[in-house]
Design an enzyme around this catalytic site. Structure first.
Site, PDB file in Angstrom:
ATOM      1  N   ARG A  15       0.784  -1.242  -0.138  1.00 37.66           N
ATOM      2  CA  ARG A  15       0.066   0.169  -0.051  1.00 37.66           C
ATOM      3  C   ARG A  15       0.998   1.180   0.141  1.00 37.66           C
ATOM      4  NH1 ARG A  15      -0.686   4.800   2.491  1.00 37.66           N
ATOM      5  NH2 ARG A  15      -0.181   3.733   4.351  1.00 37.66           N
ATOM      6  N   ASP A  16       1.396   1.584   1.237  1.00 41.33           N
ATOM      7  CA  ASP A  16       2.266   2.785   1.179  1.00 41.33           C
ATOM      8  C   ASP A  16       3.576   2.539   0.288  1.00 41.33           C
ATOM      9  OD1 ASP A  16       3.195   5.242   1.947  1.00 41.33           O
ATOM     10  OD2 ASP A  16       3.464   4.642   3.919  1.00 41.33           O
ATOM     11  N   HIS A 207       5.351   4.212  12.759  1.00 38.16           N
ATOM     12  CA  HIS A 207       5.319   4.224  11.387  1.00 38.16           C
ATOM     13  C   HIS A 207       6.277   5.148  10.855  1.00 38.16           C
ATOM     14  CE1 HIS A 207       3.711   3.800   7.005  1.00 38.16           C
ATOM     15  NE2 HIS A 207       4.705   4.767   7.087  1.00 38.16           N
ATOM     16  N   HIS A 209       9.677   6.590   8.660  1.00 33.63           N
ATOM     17  CA  HIS A 209      10.195   6.813   7.307  1.00 33.63           C
ATOM     18  C   HIS A 209      11.813   6.946   7.370  1.00 33.63           C
ATOM     19  CE1 HIS A 209       6.803   7.633   4.200  1.00 33.63           C
ATOM     20  NE2 HIS A 209       6.200   6.973   5.391  1.00 33.63           N
ATOM     21  N   CYS A 240       5.361   9.521   1.125  1.00 31.60           N
ATOM     22  CA  CYS A 240       3.941  10.147   0.725  1.00 31.60           C
ATOM     23  C   CYS A 240       4.182  10.981  -0.607  1.00 31.60           C
ATOM     24  CB  CYS A 240       3.937  11.064   1.780  1.00 31.60           C
ATOM     25  SG  CYS A 240       2.282  12.232   1.873  1.00 31.60           S
ATOM     26  N   ASN A 249       9.844   4.513   3.381  1.00 30.43           N
ATOM     27  CA  ASN A 249       9.616   3.911   4.702  1.00 30.43           C
ATOM     28  C   ASN A 249      10.635   3.113   5.163  1.00 30.43           C
ATOM     29  OD1 ASN A 249       6.276   3.968   4.923  1.00 30.43           O
ATOM     30  ND2 ASN A 249       7.001   3.221   2.774  1.00 30.43           N
TER      31      ASN A 249
END
Length: 312
Positions: A15-16, A207, A209, A240, A249
């Protein structure tokens, strides 16, 4: 120092990691990666996002990706859903966990969700009502929790207000997102300790990065606070799409290597995870940021005759 004895690693690469990719990654490739993660022992995976296909074309196949998962005991397939329409689609597709998100700054929330924070808080109310009584876990995420690329330091009172809204509706936990890699260990300690003091036993996930190279250092700060759930991305991909300079990430394999070297259990096979990362690298057609996938774990040895000796 007493670390957690076990850590839940949530892989968010599908997803990310993929959401910002310009070229559409084929659905069958996403499903293959998803099942490689499952085969490696990953039991919590953020598999996709139920957002507008116009806004994020990469996630247009969300339902098909979930349908292709090899279901095993204990597996939690998590999805991102920012509004009631997305939640309805996620429920129909059989998601195990729905993640709702709000940014801790007005400017990023406007870029990310195209609405003010107050309107996003109302969305949380609507989603809470929609999911009440459903057999689905609910997690609340806070983007730019450790700093906004447009405003700098975020207002801790606003952060608390967002977390309070999730807590009021009985969400199963929250995730604090370091969306643009602005977190530092002292900031992590101050932010998490404040929320722990007010919200008691509300489970917190972190979470991070690796935008500025200290993602795993921030994990160490979280471990000192007893946080035992971390999100990471296979191969270290992602970032993002609504923030300048937001690189990937923290890498799932690199995180796993750190935790295992500390004697912390994850239930995940690192060698199989590295194989999955290399498959992802083949699919993407470019080198990925992950380090352990290149060098191998510390215990990996090499044949003496495979390296040339110094001359002279």
């Amino acid at each position: 120092m007493q670390w957690p004895t076990r850590v839940d690693v949530i892989d968010v690469g599908l997803r990310d990691g993929l959401q910002s990719e310009a070229a559409f990654v084929p659905t069958d490739a996403k499903i293959a990666l998803l099942n490689r993660l499952i085969d490696a022992g990953v039991r919590h995976i953020e598999a996709t996002s139920f957002v507008s296909p116009r806004a994020v074309p990469q996630m247009a196949d969300a339902a098909q990706v979930l349908a292709g998962a090899r279901r095993v005991p204990g597996l939690v397939l998590s999805v991102l859903a920012p509004n009631a329409k997305g939640v309805e689609r996620a429920l129909q597709a059989g998601a195990d966990e729905i993640v709702v998100f709000v940014s801790a700054s007005e400017s990023h929330n406007g870029k990310n969700l195209n609405r003010p924070v107050e309107r996003s808080l109302q969305d949380i109310d609507e989603i809470a009502a929609l999911t009440r009584g459903q057999q689905v876990k609910r997690k609340g995420a806070v983007a730019v929790a450790f700093g906004c690329p447009f405003e700098g330091d975020v207002d801790p009172d606003l952060l608390e207000r967002i977390v309070a809204r999730y807590a009021e509706h009985g969400f199963d936990g929250i995730t604090l997102g370091d969306t643009t890699g602005m977190a530092t260990p002292p900031l992590v300690e101050r932010t998490v300790a404040r929320l722990q003091q007010r919200f008691g036993n509300l489970p917190i996930s972190l979470h991070f990065h690796n935008t500025r190279g200290i993602g795993l250092v921030n994990v160490m700060a979280g471990l000192r606070l007893g946080i035992s759930t971390y999100e990471a991305s296979l191969g270290g991909i992602g970032g993002c799409p609504f923030a300048p300079g937001a690189t990937g990430n923290i890498c799932t394999e690199d995180l796993l290597n750190l935790l295992h070297e500390m004697g912390i259990q994850t239930g995940i096979d690192l060698d199989r995870l590295v194989q999955a990362a290399r498959l992802l690298e083949d699919i993407m057609g470019r080198p990925l940021p992950g380090q352990v996938m290149k060098a191998g774990p510390r215990s990996a040895l090499h044949r003496l005759d495979s390296v040339c000796a110094a001359q002279g």
